[in-house]
Design an enzyme around this catalytic site. Structure first.
Site, PDB file in Angstrom:
ATOM      1  N   PHE A   1     -14.096   2.495   4.345  1.00  0.00           N
ATOM      2  CA  PHE A   1     -13.170   1.727   3.506  1.00  0.00           C
ATOM      3  C   PHE A   1     -12.700   2.641   2.380  1.00  0.00           C
ATOM      4  CE2 PHE A   1     -11.660  -1.323   0.435  1.00  0.00           C
ATOM      5  CZ  PHE A   1     -11.011  -2.227   1.251  1.00  0.00           C
TER       6      PHE A   1
ATOM      7  N   GLY B   1      -3.569  -0.838  14.240  1.00  0.00           N
ATOM      8  CA  GLY B   1      -2.272  -0.529  14.860  1.00  0.00           C
ATOM      9  C   GLY B   1      -1.386  -1.747  15.046  1.00  0.00           C
TER      10      GLY B   1
ATOM     11  N   LEU C   1       1.967  -2.009  12.715  1.00  0.00           N
ATOM     12  CA  LEU C   1       3.075  -1.106  13.049  1.00  0.00           C
ATOM     13  C   LEU C   1       3.606  -1.310  14.450  1.00  0.00           C
ATOM     14  CD1 LEU C   1       2.255   2.201  11.230  1.00  0.00           C
ATOM     15  CD2 LEU C   1       4.367   0.903  11.137  1.00  0.00           C
TER      16      LEU C   1
ATOM     17  N   GLY D   1       0.781  -1.245   0.000  1.00  0.00           N
ATOM     18  CA  GLY D   1       0.000   0.000   0.000  1.00  0.00           C
ATOM     19  C   GLY D   1       0.805   1.283   0.000  1.00  0.00           C
TER      20      GLY D   1
ATOM     21  N   ASP E   1      -4.660   1.245  10.923  1.00  0.00           N
ATOM     22  CA  ASP E   1      -6.036   0.849  11.200  1.00  0.00           C
ATOM     23  C   ASP E   1      -6.081   0.346  12.653  1.00  0.00           C
ATOM     24  OD1 ASP E   1      -8.588  -0.164  11.022  1.00  0.00           O
ATOM     25  OD2 ASP E   1      -8.274  -1.258   9.183  1.00  0.00           O
TER      26      ASP E   1
ATOM     27  N   LYS F   1      -6.719   5.960  10.991  1.00  0.00           N
ATOM     28  CA  LYS F   1      -8.110   5.759  11.434  1.00  0.00           C
ATOM     29  C   LYS F   1      -8.077   5.466  12.923  1.00  0.00           C
ATOM     30  CE  LYS F   1     -10.218   3.339   7.517  1.00  0.00           C
ATOM     31  NZ  LYS F   1     -10.728   1.992   7.167  1.00  0.00           N
TER      32      LYS F   1
ATOM     33  N   ARG G   1      -5.371   0.758  -6.842  1.00  0.00           N
ATOM     34  CA  ARG G   1      -4.164   1.322  -6.230  1.00  0.00           C
ATOM     35  C   ARG G   1      -3.625   2.499  -7.038  1.00  0.00           C
ATOM     36  NH1 ARG G   1      -2.240  -2.190  -2.089  1.00  0.00           N
ATOM     37  NH2 ARG G   1      -2.575  -4.398  -2.470  1.00  0.00           N
TER      38      ARG G   1
ATOM     39  N   GLU H   1       4.225   4.267   5.912  1.00  0.00           N
ATOM     40  CA  GLU H   1       3.004   3.449   5.872  1.00  0.00           C
ATOM     41  C   GLU H   1       1.889   4.235   5.182  1.00  0.00           C
ATOM     42  OE1 GLU H   1       1.470   0.822   5.657  1.00  0.00           O
ATOM     43  OE2 GLU H   1       1.327  -0.079   7.643  1.00  0.00           O
ATOM     44  N   ASP H   2       0.985   3.532   4.530  1.00  0.00           N
ATOM     45  CA  ASP H   2      -0.135   4.238   3.896  1.00  0.00           C
ATOM     46  C   ASP H   2      -1.273   4.489   4.878  1.00  0.00           C
ATOM     47  OD1 ASP H   2      -0.364   1.445   3.842  1.00  0.00           O
ATOM     48  OD2 ASP H   2      -1.876   1.475   2.290  1.00  0.00           O
TER      49      ASP H   2
ATOM     50  N   ASP I   1      -5.967  -0.486  -1.883  1.00  0.00           N
ATOM     51  CA  ASP I   1      -6.717  -1.325  -2.815  1.00  0.00           C
ATOM     52  C   ASP I   1      -8.024  -1.847  -2.245  1.00  0.00           C
ATOM     53  OD1 ASP I   1      -5.464  -3.173  -0.919  1.00  0.00           O
ATOM     54  OD2 ASP I   1      -6.091  -4.760  -2.294  1.00  0.00           O
TER      55      ASP I   1
END
Ligand code: PRP
Length: 170
Positions: A148, A101, A104, A40, A99, A127, A161, A95-96, A155
């Site tokens: 979403f 967590g 990461l 991503g 969410d 988020k 993407r 990172e993109d 994606d």
């Protein structure tokens, strides 16, 4: 399925520019190793790297969420590891989206064990309402609600993407 624009190409590029300026300032006079999380982050990584002033090197990592791994947590495993040593380097994980967590939190723990000089995280999207484990990035592009989203590297079943903006899918 409908798609609604959340972040235009212009807004994204402006914000990536802001992040790059801040990062360039914070790491002035040092060489950064950017570690992008596949897949991503690949477009964010490319734009950010080109906007950062000063020397950068590039590497990528890919993780799968479950399985028996080399990391002590066992919750993620590397399906593609970084190819260089992190020891003594200023490392910025790119990172993109954050969410839950989980990715990461465990990746940061794994990479910290490799003794970089510094280890920071930049994410384009966050988020916070979706967190399962506490995690705070050092640099965040946009906090977004729990929708979403696709585009700019993100994606839906591997599609979208390559969109230049970020869209909410319903
Ligand atoms: C997404 C995203 C992050 C991760 C965040 O990757 O790119 O790496 O999930 O989720 P978390 O905070 O809940 O751990 P994904 O697994 O969709 O893979 P991709 O980047 O290859 O699309």
């Amino acid at each position: 399925m409908t798609m609604k624009l959340l972040l235009s190409e212009k807004r994204i590029q402006q914000r990536v520019g802001d992040l790059a300026r801040q990062i360039s300032k914070d790491f002035a006079g040092r060489e950064l190793l950017l570690v992008g999380i596949l897949k991503g982050a690949f477009i964010f990584m490319a734009d950010l790297a080109r906007k950062i002033k000063g020397p950068v090197k590039i590497d990528f990592v890919r993780v799968a969420s479950y399985g028996s791994g080399t990391c002590s947590s066992g919750k993620i495993r590397f399906t593609k590891d970084i190819e260089v040593s992190l020891k003594g380097k200023d490392v910025l994980i790119v990172e993109d989206i954050i969410d839950t967590g989980v990715t990461l939190k465990f990746l940061r723990r794994c990479l910290r064990a490799r003794r970089p000089r510094s280890l920071a995280v930049v994410t384009l999207l966050d988020k916070p309402s979706r967190r399962k484990v506490p995690f705070q990035a050092d640099y965040t592009g946009f906090q977004i609600p729990d929708h979403f989203v696709v585009g700019y590297g993100l994606d839906c079943a591997e599609e979208y993407r390559n969109l230049r903006g970020i869209y909410i899918v319903k």
